[in-house]
Design a protein around this motif. Structure first.
Motif, PDB file in Angstrom:
ATOM      1  N   LEU A  99       0.829  -1.204   0.000  1.00  0.00           N
ATOM      2  CA  LEU A  99       0.000   0.000   0.000  1.00  0.00           C
ATOM      3  C   LEU A  99       0.863   1.254   0.000  1.00  0.00           C
ATOM      4  CD1 LEU A  99      -2.868  -0.949   2.465  1.00  0.00           C
ATOM      5  CD2 LEU A  99      -2.908  -0.921  -0.017  1.00  0.00           C
ATOM      6  N   LEU A 100       1.976   1.204   0.733  1.00  0.00           N
ATOM      7  CA  LEU A 100       2.873   2.372   0.778  1.00  0.00           C
ATOM      8  C   LEU A 100       3.404   2.682  -0.622  1.00  0.00           C
ATOM      9  CD1 LEU A 100       4.636   4.481   2.252  1.00  0.00           C
ATOM     10  CD2 LEU A 100       6.350   2.700   2.511  1.00  0.00           C
ATOM     11  N   VAL A 101       3.845   1.639  -1.319  1.00  0.00           N
ATOM     12  CA  VAL A 101       4.411   1.870  -2.647  1.00  0.00           C
ATOM     13  C   VAL A 101       3.331   2.364  -3.617  1.00  0.00           C
ATOM     14  CG1 VAL A 101       5.598   0.769  -4.580  1.00  0.00           C
ATOM     15  CG2 VAL A 101       6.299   0.273  -2.255  1.00  0.00           C
ATOM     16  N   VAL A 102       2.095   1.861  -3.449  1.00  0.00           N
ATOM     17  CA  VAL A 102       0.985   2.376  -4.255  1.00  0.00           C
ATOM     18  C   VAL A 102       0.782   3.863  -3.959  1.00  0.00           C
ATOM     19  CG1 VAL A 102      -1.516   2.311  -4.561  1.00  0.00           C
ATOM     20  CG2 VAL A 102      -0.225   0.200  -4.563  1.00  0.00           C
ATOM     21  N   ALA A 103       0.800   4.207  -2.670  1.00  0.00           N
ATOM     22  CA  ALA A 103       0.584   5.599  -2.280  1.00  0.00           C
ATOM     23  C   ALA A 103       1.704   6.499  -2.788  1.00  0.00           C
ATOM     24  CB  ALA A 103       0.471   5.705  -0.763  1.00  0.00           C
ATOM     25  N   LEU A 104       2.913   5.941  -2.918  1.00  0.00           N
ATOM     26  CA  LEU A 104       4.040   6.735  -3.412  1.00  0.00           C
ATOM     27  C   LEU A 104       3.870   7.085  -4.887  1.00  0.00           C
ATOM     28  CD1 LEU A 104       7.186   5.072  -1.779  1.00  0.00           C
ATOM     29  CD2 LEU A 104       6.088   7.211  -1.176  1.00  0.00           C
ATOM     30  N   GLY A 105       2.912   6.418  -5.567  1.00  0.00           N
ATOM     31  CA  GLY A 105       2.637   6.825  -6.944  1.00  0.00           C
ATOM     32  C   GLY A 105       2.897   5.765  -7.989  1.00  0.00           C
ATOM     33  N   LEU A 106       3.121   4.508  -7.589  1.00  0.00           N
ATOM     34  CA  LEU A 106       3.271   3.466  -8.603  1.00  0.00           C
ATOM     35  C   LEU A 106       1.905   2.864  -8.926  1.00  0.00           C
ATOM     36  CD1 LEU A 106       6.273   3.774  -8.076  1.00  0.00           C
ATOM     37  CD2 LEU A 106       6.501   1.329  -8.250  1.00  0.00           C
ATOM     38  N   PRO A 107       1.599   2.716 -10.199  1.00  0.00           N
ATOM     39  CA  PRO A 107       0.263   2.236 -10.591  1.00  0.00           C
ATOM     40  C   PRO A 107       0.154   0.724 -10.475  1.00  0.00           C
ATOM     41  CG  PRO A 107       1.548   2.731 -12.537  1.00  0.00           C
ATOM     42  CD  PRO A 107       2.434   3.033 -11.362  1.00  0.00           C
ATOM     43  N   LEU A 108       0.169   0.209  -9.241  1.00  0.00           N
ATOM     44  CA  LEU A 108       0.260  -1.240  -9.054  1.00  0.00           C
ATOM     45  C   LEU A 108      -1.064  -1.902  -8.728  1.00  0.00           C
ATOM     46  CD1 LEU A 108       3.577  -1.406  -7.042  1.00  0.00           C
ATOM     47  CD2 LEU A 108       3.205  -1.756  -9.474  1.00  0.00           C
ATOM     48  N   LEU A 109      -2.098  -1.106  -8.446  1.00  0.00           N
ATOM     49  CA  LEU A 109      -3.387  -1.725  -8.196  1.00  0.00           C
ATOM     50  C   LEU A 109      -3.938  -2.250  -9.512  1.00  0.00           C
ATOM     51  CD1 LEU A 109      -5.188   0.637  -5.692  1.00  0.00           C
ATOM     52  CD2 LEU A 109      -4.227  -1.602  -5.270  1.00  0.00           C
ATOM     53  N   ALA A 110      -4.769  -3.300  -9.423  1.00  0.00           N
ATOM     54  CA  ALA A 110      -5.336  -3.882 -10.627  1.00  0.00           C
ATOM     55  C   ALA A 110      -5.973  -2.791 -11.478  1.00  0.00           C
ATOM     56  CB  ALA A 110      -6.378  -4.921 -10.243  1.00  0.00           C
ATOM     57  N   GLY A 111      -5.721  -2.833 -12.765  1.00  0.00           N
ATOM     58  CA  GLY A 111      -6.248  -1.803 -13.659  1.00  0.00           C
ATOM     59  C   GLY A 111      -5.304  -0.624 -13.779  1.00  0.00           C
ATOM     60  N   GLY A 112      -4.115  -0.745 -13.202  1.00  0.00           N
ATOM     61  CA  GLY A 112      -3.113   0.295 -13.340  1.00  0.00           C
ATOM     62  C   GLY A 112      -3.384   1.557 -12.549  1.00  0.00           C
ATOM     63  N   ARG A 113      -4.120   1.395 -11.414  1.00  0.00           N
ATOM     64  CA  ARG A 113      -4.373   2.573 -10.596  1.00  0.00           C
ATOM     65  C   ARG A 113      -3.317   2.687  -9.506  1.00  0.00           C
ATOM     66  NH1 ARG A 113      -9.153   1.959  -7.868  1.00  0.00           N
ATOM     67  NH2 ARG A 113      -8.756  -0.264  -8.020  1.00  0.00           N
ATOM     68  N   GLY A 114      -3.114   3.901  -9.017  1.00  0.00           N
ATOM     69  CA  GLY A 114      -2.138   4.102  -7.960  1.00  0.00           C
ATOM     70  C   GLY A 114      -2.160   5.538  -7.500  1.00  0.00           C
ATOM     71  N   GLY A 115      -1.214   5.896  -6.635  1.00  0.00           N
ATOM     72  CA  GLY A 115      -1.183   7.256  -6.117  1.00  0.00           C
ATOM     73  C   GLY A 115      -2.104   7.400  -4.918  1.00  0.00           C
ATOM     74  N   ILE A 116      -2.029   8.544  -4.264  1.00  0.00           N
ATOM     75  CA  ILE A 116      -2.826   8.732  -3.051  1.00  0.00           C
ATOM     76  C   ILE A 116      -4.317   8.773  -3.380  1.00  0.00           C
ATOM     77  CG2 ILE A 116      -3.222  10.282  -1.095  1.00  0.00           C
ATOM     78  CD1 ILE A 116      -0.438  10.862  -0.973  1.00  0.00           C
ATOM     79  N   GLY A 117      -4.651   9.135  -4.633  1.00  0.00           N
ATOM     80  CA  GLY A 117      -6.044   9.238  -5.036  1.00  0.00           C
ATOM     81  C   GLY A 117      -6.852   7.969  -4.791  1.00  0.00           C
ATOM     82  N   VAL A 118      -6.215   6.803  -4.893  1.00  0.00           N
ATOM     83  CA  VAL A 118      -6.974   5.564  -4.733  1.00  0.00           C
ATOM     84  C   VAL A 118      -7.529   5.428  -3.314  1.00  0.00           C
ATOM     85  CG1 VAL A 118      -5.732   4.325  -6.524  1.00  0.00           C
ATOM     86  CG2 VAL A 118      -4.945   4.176  -4.164  1.00  0.00           C
ATOM     87  N   PHE A 119      -6.906   6.140  -2.367  1.00  0.00           N
ATOM     88  CA  PHE A 119      -7.405   6.071  -0.988  1.00  0.00           C
ATOM     89  C   PHE A 119      -8.591   7.010  -0.775  1.00  0.00           C
ATOM     90  CE2 PHE A 119      -3.098   4.553  -0.884  1.00  0.00           C
ATOM     91  CZ  PHE A 119      -3.213   3.405  -0.122  1.00  0.00           C
ATOM     92  N   MET A 120      -8.944   7.755  -1.825  1.00  0.00           N
ATOM     93  CA  MET A 120     -10.100   8.645  -1.759  1.00  0.00           C
ATOM     94  C   MET A 120     -11.284   8.029  -2.507  1.00  0.00           C
ATOM     95  SD  MET A 120      -8.724  11.477  -0.403  1.00  0.00           S
ATOM     96  CE  MET A 120      -7.099  12.133  -0.122  1.00  0.00           C
ATOM     97  N   GLY A 121     -11.040   6.937  -3.202  1.00  0.00           N
ATOM     98  CA  GLY A 121     -12.065   6.348  -4.050  1.00  0.00           C
ATOM     99  C   GLY A 121     -12.957   5.359  -3.315  1.00  0.00           C
ATOM    100  N   PRO A 122     -13.896   4.740  -4.042  1.00  0.00           N
ATOM    101  CA  PRO A 122     -14.865   3.851  -3.404  1.00  0.00           C
ATOM    102  C   PRO A 122     -14.260   2.554  -2.865  1.00  0.00           C
ATOM    103  CG  PRO A 122     -15.134   3.844  -5.780  1.00  0.00           C
ATOM    104  CD  PRO A 122     -14.159   4.915  -5.472  1.00  0.00           C
ATOM    105  N   SER A 123     -13.089   2.169  -3.380  1.00  0.00           N
ATOM    106  CA  SER A 123     -12.541   0.888  -2.929  1.00  0.00           C
ATOM    107  C   SER A 123     -11.543   1.036  -1.788  1.00  0.00           C
ATOM    108  CB  SER A 123     -11.915   0.141  -4.102  1.00  0.00           C
ATOM    109  OG  SER A 123     -11.160   1.015  -4.898  1.00  0.00           O
ATOM    110  N   VAL A 124     -11.562   2.201  -1.118  1.00  0.00           N
ATOM    111  CA  VAL A 124     -10.610   2.430  -0.017  1.00  0.00           C
ATOM    112  C   VAL A 124     -10.758   1.373   1.068  1.00  0.00           C
ATOM    113  CG1 VAL A 124     -12.164   4.104   1.060  1.00  0.00           C
ATOM    114  CG2 VAL A 124      -9.769   4.102   1.669  1.00  0.00           C
ATOM    115  N   GLY A 125     -11.996   0.911   1.302  1.00  0.00           N
ATOM    116  CA  GLY A 125     -12.219  -0.086   2.351  1.00  0.00           C
ATOM    117  C   GLY A 125     -11.442  -1.361   2.097  1.00  0.00           C
ATOM    118  N   PHE A 126     -11.384  -1.748   0.813  1.00  0.00           N
ATOM    119  CA  PHE A 126     -10.645  -2.963   0.480  1.00  0.00           C
ATOM    120  C   PHE A 126      -9.157  -2.768   0.723  1.00  0.00           C
ATOM    121  CE2 PHE A 126     -14.544  -3.260  -1.914  1.00  0.00           C
ATOM    122  CZ  PHE A 126     -14.936  -4.546  -1.614  1.00  0.00           C
ATOM    123  N   LEU A 127      -8.665  -1.591   0.366  1.00  0.00           N
ATOM    124  CA  LEU A 127      -7.237  -1.329   0.558  1.00  0.00           C
ATOM    125  C   LEU A 127      -6.883  -1.378   2.037  1.00  0.00           C
ATOM    126  CD1 LEU A 127      -6.731   1.561  -2.007  1.00  0.00           C
ATOM    127  CD2 LEU A 127      -6.493  -0.892  -2.307  1.00  0.00           C
TER     128      LEU A 127
END
Lengths: 188, 202
Positions: free
Chosen positions: A66-94
């Motif tokens: 999660l840290l590396v995702v937050a640092l800005g690598l697009p490693l979540l499925a579908g090529g998402r990443g960055g701090i923005g993903v923690f603002m989205g609807p799937s934050v609970g899963f993260l």
């Protein structure tokens, strides 16, 4: 591997974190029974990290991911990443990822004396589905401002895929255990 | 390694990573309790103008929210169903706004800068005798592992094909590839120890 060095532990944790990332890079595959909803292999990695590494290391591997995702690598499925993903609807899963891995590892440890395959299946189902869904549904209800029941209804389509991943996680754990028993750190 | 960072020179790139991180925290806390659609929409306009100020094709960077459209549709549908269509719109606009603001930080800050900002933020734990070096080492190890894992899986696949293995059963290779990767991790661990460990040679 009774007293592994810090370096070896770090190398293993980083490996599983990378494995979760690599699984997210795999192309999505649609399964027919779920109405063709694309599922990703990422949560398979979450189950494996917990089942193989045990509770604490499994959770740390997910925190690292999660840290590396937050640092800005697009490693979540579908090529998402960055701090923005923690603002989205799937934050609970993260947020649920480390807890899910912890639960998988904990149950695996408690079932130390039972055969690997059923133990891994049970741990992966409880950690990777039950616990992860609790966090995920809570996050969706919060972020989408809906009721818990509405959010939970969304998850129905993902359930078959996740059950398939539980099956796979158990089989992989069992086979790795046969080939390299010391790799099942949750049992060491 | 691919990154969401967008190299450019803009006013936003010139700010320090730690400051941007703190600013994002405060702005998020401020936005979270808002329920006025008009206010949120004007904040969204403000945010869009920040993207615009990043130079040419700055606005195009706002596309990060596009893949989330099924979620937005679902949110609107759920709220419509409960008879509060405006609340649904508020939730969607708020989510878009938060994601876009966070994305501003991601696209204007190098990973290495963010990591050093984080290490700096963790300075208090070093007073307690902990080190932030294992953290930095784990991050770089993990990033380096990803292409190695992909390569490893590719090698197993080629060997499988050379032996005449069926293409549709190639998922069977996950286990041997995983065992290979675990062996590799053990070697990496030993090599790290041999080179002085996490703390390096002193």
């Amino acid at each position: 591997m009774s007293n592994p060095s810090t370096e070896r532990t770090i190398a293993q944790i980083a490996l599983y974190a990378a494995l979760i990332a690599a699984l997210g890079l795999l192309p999505k595959f649609a399964i027919p029974i779920a109405g063709g909803i694309p599922i990703t292999a990422q949560s398979l990695g979450v189950m494996l990290a917990g089942v193989m590494l045990g509770p604490v290391r499994g959770a740390i591997a997910l925190l690292l991911f999660l840290l590396v995702v937050a640092l800005g690598l697009p490693l979540l499925a579908g090529g998402r990443g960055g701090i923005g993903v923690f603002m989205g609807p799937s934050v609970g899963f993260l947020v649920g990822f480390p807890f899910a891995a912890f639960t998988c590892g904990l149950i695996m440890k408690l079932l130390k004396n039972s055969p690997v395959l059923p133990a891994a299946w049970f741990s992966a189902a409880v950690g990777g589905i039950a616990i992860l869904y609790v966090f995920g549904i809570a996050g969706m209800a919060w972020k989408m401002d809906t009721t818990v029941m509405q959010a939970a209804s969304v998850m129905v389509v993902f359930l078959p895929g996740d059950m398939l991943k539980v099956l796979l996680a158990g089989l992989i754990a069992q086979t790795v255990w046969r080939g390299m028993p010391q790799a099942l750190i949750s049992r060491a | 390694m691919i990154s969401l960072y967008r190299p450019a020179s803009s006013w936003l790139h010139n700010h320090r990573a730690g400051h941007k991180l703190l600013a994002l925290c405060f702005v998020s806390i401020f936005i979270f309790p808002l329920t006025s659609l008009a206010l949120l929409l004007s904040l969204l306009m403000l945010c869009a103008s920040m993207y615009l100020s990043l130079g040419k094709d700055g606005l195009a960077e706002m596309r990060v929210v596009v893949p989330l459209w099924p979620w937005f549709l679902m949110m609107l549908a759920f709220h419509w169903y409960s008879g509060e269509p405006v609340a649904g719109l508020v939730a969607v606009v708020k989510m878009v706004l938060m994601i876009l603001l966070a994305n501003l930080l991601t696209l204007s800050t190098r990973q290495s800068d963010l990591l050093s900002a984080l290490q700096q933020g963790l300075t208090p734990i070093t007073w307690l005798g902990f080190s932030t070096r294992p953290l930095a080492l784990s991050v770089s190890l993990m990033i380096r592992y990803i292409p190695v894992l992909v390569l490893l899986l590719g090698q197993h696949r080629q060997a499988w094909r050379a032996r005449g293995g069926a293409e549709r059963r190639k998922w069977l290779l996950v286990v041997p590839a995983l065992i290979g990767a675990l062996r590799l991790a053990d070697h990496v661990g030993e090599s790290l120890t041999a080179r002085g460990g996490v703390s390096g040679f002193r």
